[in-house]
Design a protein around this motif. Structure first.
Motif, PDB file in Angstrom:
ATOM      1  N   PHE A   1     -23.031 -19.044  31.261  1.00  0.00           N
ATOM      2  CA  PHE A   1     -21.962 -18.282  30.615  1.00  0.00           C
ATOM      3  C   PHE A   1     -22.400 -16.839  30.364  1.00  0.00           C
ATOM      4  N   TRP A   2     -23.592 -16.665  29.753  1.00  0.00           N
ATOM      5  CA  TRP A   2     -24.046 -15.317  29.407  1.00  0.00           C
ATOM      6  C   TRP A   2     -24.468 -14.522  30.631  1.00  0.00           C
ATOM      7  N   ARG A   3     -25.052 -15.146  31.634  1.00  0.00           N
ATOM      8  CA  ARG A   3     -25.415 -14.419  32.860  1.00  0.00           C
ATOM      9  C   ARG A   3     -24.166 -13.854  33.519  1.00  0.00           C
ATOM     10  N   GLU A   4     -23.097 -14.643  33.562  1.00  0.00           N
ATOM     11  CA  GLU A   4     -21.834 -14.162  34.137  1.00  0.00           C
ATOM     12  C   GLU A   4     -21.300 -12.977  33.345  1.00  0.00           C
ATOM     13  N   ARG A   5     -21.409 -13.042  32.034  1.00  0.00           N
ATOM     14  CA  ARG A   5     -20.905 -11.950  31.192  1.00  0.00           C
ATOM     15  C   ARG A   5     -21.717 -10.672  31.422  1.00  0.00           C
ATOM     16  N   PHE A   6     -23.029 -10.794  31.595  1.00  0.00           N
ATOM     17  CA  PHE A   6     -23.863  -9.618  31.819  1.00  0.00           C
ATOM     18  C   PHE A   6     -23.581  -8.990  33.178  1.00  0.00           C
ATOM     19  N   VAL A   7     -23.297  -9.812  34.169  1.00  0.00           N
ATOM     20  CA  VAL A   7     -22.929  -9.283  35.486  1.00  0.00           C
ATOM     21  C   VAL A   7     -21.631  -8.490  35.360  1.00  0.00           C
ATOM     22  N   ASN A   8     -20.658  -9.059  34.634  1.00  0.00           N
ATOM     23  CA  ASN A   8     -19.388  -8.359  34.418  1.00  0.00           C
ATOM     24  C   ASN A   8     -19.598  -7.053  33.660  1.00  0.00           C
ATOM     25  N   LEU A   9     -20.449  -7.068  32.655  1.00  0.00           N
ATOM     26  CA  LEU A   9     -20.735  -5.871  31.875  1.00  0.00           C
ATOM     27  C   LEU A   9     -21.391  -4.813  32.765  1.00  0.00           C
ATOM     28  N   ARG A  10     -22.331  -5.210  33.584  1.00  0.00           N
ATOM     29  CA  ARG A  10     -23.014  -4.282  34.491  1.00  0.00           C
ATOM     30  C   ARG A  10     -21.994  -3.622  35.427  1.00  0.00           C
ATOM     31  N   THR A  11     -21.063  -4.413  35.949  1.00  0.00           N
ATOM     32  CA  THR A  11     -20.021  -3.888  36.845  1.00  0.00           C
ATOM     33  C   THR A  11     -19.150  -2.868  36.116  1.00  0.00           C
ATOM     34  N   ILE A  12     -18.734  -3.188  34.910  1.00  0.00           N
ATOM     35  CA  ILE A  12     -17.901  -2.276  34.124  1.00  0.00           C
ATOM     36  C   ILE A  12     -18.649  -0.981  33.829  1.00  0.00           C
ATOM     37  N   LEU A  13     -19.912  -1.078  33.462  1.00  0.00           N
ATOM     38  CA  LEU A  13     -20.706   0.118  33.152  1.00  0.00           C
ATOM     39  C   LEU A  13     -20.875   1.001  34.376  1.00  0.00           C
ATOM     40  N   LYS A  14     -21.039   0.414  35.544  1.00  0.00           N
ATOM     41  CA  LYS A  14     -21.156   1.200  36.784  1.00  0.00           C
ATOM     42  C   LYS A  14     -19.846   1.921  37.090  1.00  0.00           C
ATOM     43  N   GLU A  15     -18.719   1.274  36.797  1.00  0.00           N
ATOM     44  CA  GLU A  15     -17.419   1.904  37.036  1.00  0.00           C
ATOM     45  C   GLU A  15     -17.185   3.066  36.081  1.00  0.00           C
TER      46      GLU A  15
END
Length: 109
Positions: A92-106
Motif C-alpha cells: 500500500f505505502w510503496r504504491e503511494r510513494f510511487v504516486n507521490l514521486r510522479t506528482i512531484l516530478k510533474e
C-alpha cells in the motif's frame, strides 16, 4: 483461531515492553531457561513465567522440558500472520510513494 485473532493476539502480547524485551532475549538465544531470563531482568521469576505463558499462547515461543529445567526457544512461524498483515500495508505505502514521486516530478520538471 482466525488470522485476525492471531494478529490481535500477537500484537496484544508484544505490546507489553517487558514481554517484548523477554521475547527479544529468547530470539537471540538458541534456548534459554527461566532462571537465565530472570537473571539481570529486574523482574521476578513469577512475572517472567506469566510473560512466558502469554508468549507461548500467542504461538511465539515453544518450550522443551528437560529434568528440572524448561528451555524456551523462539518460534519464528508464530510471527507469520503479523508479517503477512504488514506486507499488505507495505505494498500500500510503496504504491503511494510511487504516486507521490510522479506528482512531484510533474510539479517540478
Amino acid at each position: 483461531m482466525t488470522e485476525t485473532t492471531d494478529i490481535n493476539a500477537i500484537m496484544r502480547t508484544l505490546a507489553d515492553p517487558t514481554r517484548r524485551a523477554l521475547f527479544e532475549r529468547i530470539v537471540n538465544s538458541k534456548e534459554i531457561t527461566v532462571v537465565e531470563l530472570t537473571r539481570g531482568s529486574g523482574v521476578t521469576q513469577g512475572a517472567i513465567s506469566q510473560h512466558l505463558k502469554s508468549l507461548k499462547q500467542a504461538g511465539l515461543i515453544a518450550e522443551r522440558p528437560e529434568g528440572r529445567n524448561v528451555y524456551y526457544r523462539a518460534q519464528p512461524e508464530g510471527l507469520e500472520p503479523l508479517v503477512d498483515w504488514m506486507s499488505h500495508y507495505g505494498i500500500f505505502w510503496r504504491e503511494r510513494f510511487v504516486n507521490l514521486r510522479t506528482i512531484l516530478k510533474e510539479i517540478d520538471p
